[in-house]
Design a protein around this motif. Sequence first.
Motif, PDB file in Angstrom:
ATOM      1  N   TYR A 219       0.705  -1.285  -0.085  1.00 19.63           N
ATOM      2  CA  TYR A 219      -0.160   0.121   0.016  1.00 19.63           C
ATOM      3  C   TYR A 219       0.728   1.090   0.078  1.00 19.63           C
ATOM      4  O   TYR A 219       0.545   2.267  -0.820  1.00 19.63           O
ATOM      5  N   TYR A 220       1.842   1.300   0.823  1.00 24.42           N
ATOM      6  CA  TYR A 220       2.746   2.341   0.821  1.00 24.42           C
ATOM      7  C   TYR A 220       3.565   2.526  -0.650  1.00 24.42           C
ATOM      8  O   TYR A 220       3.717   3.659  -1.171  1.00 24.42           O
ATOM      9  N   SER A 221       4.050   1.459  -0.933  1.00 23.70           N
ATOM     10  CA  SER A 221       4.696   1.595  -2.326  1.00 23.70           C
ATOM     11  C   SER A 221       3.847   2.070  -3.600  1.00 23.70           C
ATOM     12  O   SER A 221       4.052   2.784  -4.273  1.00 23.70           O
ATOM     13  N   TYR A 222       2.654   1.599  -3.407  1.00 19.78           N
ATOM     14  CA  TYR A 222       1.387   1.976  -4.513  1.00 19.78           C
ATOM     15  C   TYR A 222       1.453   3.343  -4.620  1.00 19.78           C
ATOM     16  O   TYR A 222       1.185   3.909  -5.804  1.00 19.78           O
ATOM     17  N   HIS A 223       1.350   4.082  -3.303  1.00 17.74           N
ATOM     18  CA  HIS A 223       1.341   5.537  -3.400  1.00 17.74           C
ATOM     19  C   HIS A 223       2.452   6.238  -3.500  1.00 17.74           C
ATOM     20  O   HIS A 223       2.538   7.134  -4.435  1.00 17.74           O
ATOM     21  N   ARG A 224       3.404   5.882  -2.851  1.00 14.93           N
ATOM     22  CA  ARG A 224       4.786   6.771  -2.901  1.00 14.93           C
ATOM     23  C   ARG A 224       5.797   6.430  -3.952  1.00 14.93           C
ATOM     24  O   ARG A 224       6.342   7.572  -4.551  1.00 14.93           O
ATOM     25  N   LYS A 225       5.797   5.184  -4.446  1.00 17.18           N
ATOM     26  CA  LYS A 225       6.806   4.894  -5.434  1.00 17.18           C
ATOM     27  C   LYS A 225       5.836   4.546  -6.639  1.00 17.18           C
ATOM     28  O   LYS A 225       6.476   4.371  -7.760  1.00 17.18           O
ATOM     29  N   ASP A 243       3.340  -4.705 -10.262  1.00 15.63           N
ATOM     30  CA  ASP A 243       4.278  -5.780  -9.465  1.00 15.63           C
ATOM     31  C   ASP A 243       3.572  -6.091  -8.246  1.00 15.63           C
ATOM     32  O   ASP A 243       3.868  -7.338  -7.718  1.00 15.63           O
ATOM     33  N   GLY A 244       2.653  -5.263  -7.641  1.00 13.36           N
ATOM     34  CA  GLY A 244       1.954  -5.565  -6.331  1.00 13.36           C
ATOM     35  C   GLY A 244       0.757  -6.454  -6.716  1.00 13.36           C
ATOM     36  O   GLY A 244       0.370  -7.074  -5.601  1.00 13.36           O
ATOM     37  N   LYS A 285      -3.478  -8.926 -19.821  1.00 16.83           N
ATOM     38  CA  LYS A 285      -4.219 -10.243 -19.661  1.00 16.83           C
ATOM     39  C   LYS A 285      -4.281 -10.775 -18.567  1.00 16.83           C
ATOM     40  O   LYS A 285      -5.156 -11.004 -17.777  1.00 16.83           O
ATOM     41  N   ASP A 286      -3.025 -11.154 -17.925  1.00 19.23           N
ATOM     42  CA  ASP A 286      -2.893 -11.792 -16.815  1.00 19.23           C
ATOM     43  C   ASP A 286      -3.305 -11.012 -15.579  1.00 19.23           C
ATOM     44  O   ASP A 286      -3.627 -11.467 -14.604  1.00 19.23           O
ATOM     45  N   TYR A 287      -2.652  -9.750 -15.497  1.00 23.36           N
ATOM     46  CA  TYR A 287      -3.303  -8.719 -14.467  1.00 23.36           C
ATOM     47  C   TYR A 287      -4.809  -8.582 -14.343  1.00 23.36           C
ATOM     48  O   TYR A 287      -5.194  -8.440 -13.384  1.00 23.36           O
ATOM     49  N   VAL A 288      -5.389  -8.473 -15.613  1.00 24.66           N
ATOM     50  CA  VAL A 288      -6.855  -8.281 -15.766  1.00 24.66           C
ATOM     51  C   VAL A 288      -7.534  -9.645 -14.941  1.00 24.66           C
ATOM     52  O   VAL A 288      -8.538  -9.539 -14.156  1.00 24.66           O
ATOM     53  N   GLU A 289      -6.897 -10.663 -15.484  1.00 25.21           N
ATOM     54  CA  GLU A 289      -7.479 -12.084 -14.733  1.00 25.21           C
ATOM     55  C   GLU A 289      -7.469 -12.083 -13.231  1.00 25.21           C
ATOM     56  O   GLU A 289      -8.399 -12.462 -12.589  1.00 25.21           O
ATOM     57  N   GLN A 290      -6.396 -11.560 -12.780  1.00 17.59           N
ATOM     58  CA  GLN A 290      -6.092 -11.574 -11.294  1.00 17.59           C
ATOM     59  C   GLN A 290      -7.032 -10.735 -10.685  1.00 17.59           C
ATOM     60  O   GLN A 290      -7.494 -11.103  -9.656  1.00 17.59           O
ATOM     61  N   LEU A 291      -7.039  -9.326 -11.231  1.00 20.41           N
ATOM     62  CA  LEU A 291      -7.957  -8.224 -10.600  1.00 20.41           C
ATOM     63  C   LEU A 291      -9.629  -8.976 -10.594  1.00 20.41           C
ATOM     64  O   LEU A 291     -10.222  -8.803  -9.696  1.00 20.41           O
ATOM     65  N   CYS A 292      -9.814  -9.657 -11.647  1.00 20.47           N
ATOM     66  CA  CYS A 292     -11.405  -9.921 -11.758  1.00 20.47           C
ATOM     67  C   CYS A 292     -11.474 -11.095 -10.854  1.00 20.47           C
ATOM     68  O   CYS A 292     -12.563 -11.121 -10.232  1.00 20.47           O
TER      69      CYS A 292
END
Length: 306
Positions: A219-225, A243-244, A285-292
Motif C-alpha cells: 500500500y505504501y509503495s503503491y502511493h509513494r513509489k 508488480d504488487g 491479460k494476466d493482470y486483468v484475470e487476477q483483478l477479476c
Amino acid sequence: MMRKLFISFIGLLLATNVMAQDLKGIVEVNADRIQNVDPKVFDGLKKALNEFINNRKWTADNIKPAERIECNFLLTITKKAADDNIFEANLNIQSSRPVFGSGYNSPMVNYIDRDVTFRFDQGQTLQFDDARVSGNDALSSNLTAIFAYYAYLIVGFDYESFSLKGGDDYFKKAQNVVSNAPEDTKAIKGWKAAENNRNRYWLIDQILNPRFAAFRPLYYSYHRKGLDMMSTKPEEARKVILDGIPTLTQINNDNPTSIFFQFYFNAKSIEYQNILMQTPVADRKDYVEQLCKMDVPNTSKYRSIR
C-alpha cells in the motif's frame, strides 16, 4: 511526519501560524424518506456532525490548513422508530489524498456502512471519549462511535500512504472503538465478530491482522513509489503498482471473502483500470484475470480493457 514533509515539498503549505484541525470534512444528511419529523432535527444533526468531524483533533500532529485530509460523509436515514427519535441509516464514507506533481486526488476510502442505528434529539450535543466510547446512552453514543471509527480509518490510510506503517496508531484507535463500542443487542449492529464476517469488527481486524501483513508495504509503495512518481517516472511507477498485483492475489487466496479486499478495491478499482489502460495490450491479460478474481463486483471494468 512524512505526510507533512510531502505537502511542504509540493508547496501547498500556507504561510500561517493558525492551527487547524485534522479533517476537512463535509457531512450531509439525507432524510427524504422520513415523514412527520421536524426538519430542524436533521438540520441540527448535520450541523452537529460537521462540527464533530471538523473541530476535533484526530491526530497527535500539528496539522496545517493545507494538510487537512479531505473527506465526505453522507448519512442517509432510512427508518425512524415509531415512538422515539431513534433512526436507522446508511453511511457513505469517502476520503482522498493529493498525488505529487498532479492535480489529481487519489481515493483512499469509498465505503458504505449499512448498520447505523442511533438516537438524536434536537439540540443534542455530540460527545466522544476514546477512553469511554460507549457513554451513558448506547444509542446516542453509537453515532459518535461510528463516525470516530471511520475518522480514524481515514487518518490511518492517509498516513499509511506516506510512510510505511504510518497509520498504525490510528488503526489501533479504530480497533479501540470496536473493543469498547456501545452494546445494545436488539438495535446496535456492526461491532461484534459473531454477527457476520463483513462488519466494522472484521474490517479493522483484517487491517491489523498478521495474515494481511504483506499488504501494508504494498500500500505504501503503491502511493509513494507508484502514484507519486507517475509524473516523473511513469513507466517505473506503473511497474511498481502492477508488480504488487500478484502479492494481492496471494493475500486474497490465503484470505478468501475478506471484507478488507472489497473495502480496498471500492476505492482503487478505477485507478487499476486506468493504469492498465496505459499498459501495452499484450501485457494486460494476466493482470486483468487476477483483478477479476479478487474484485468480482468490478469485473466489468477490468474486462472492458482486456
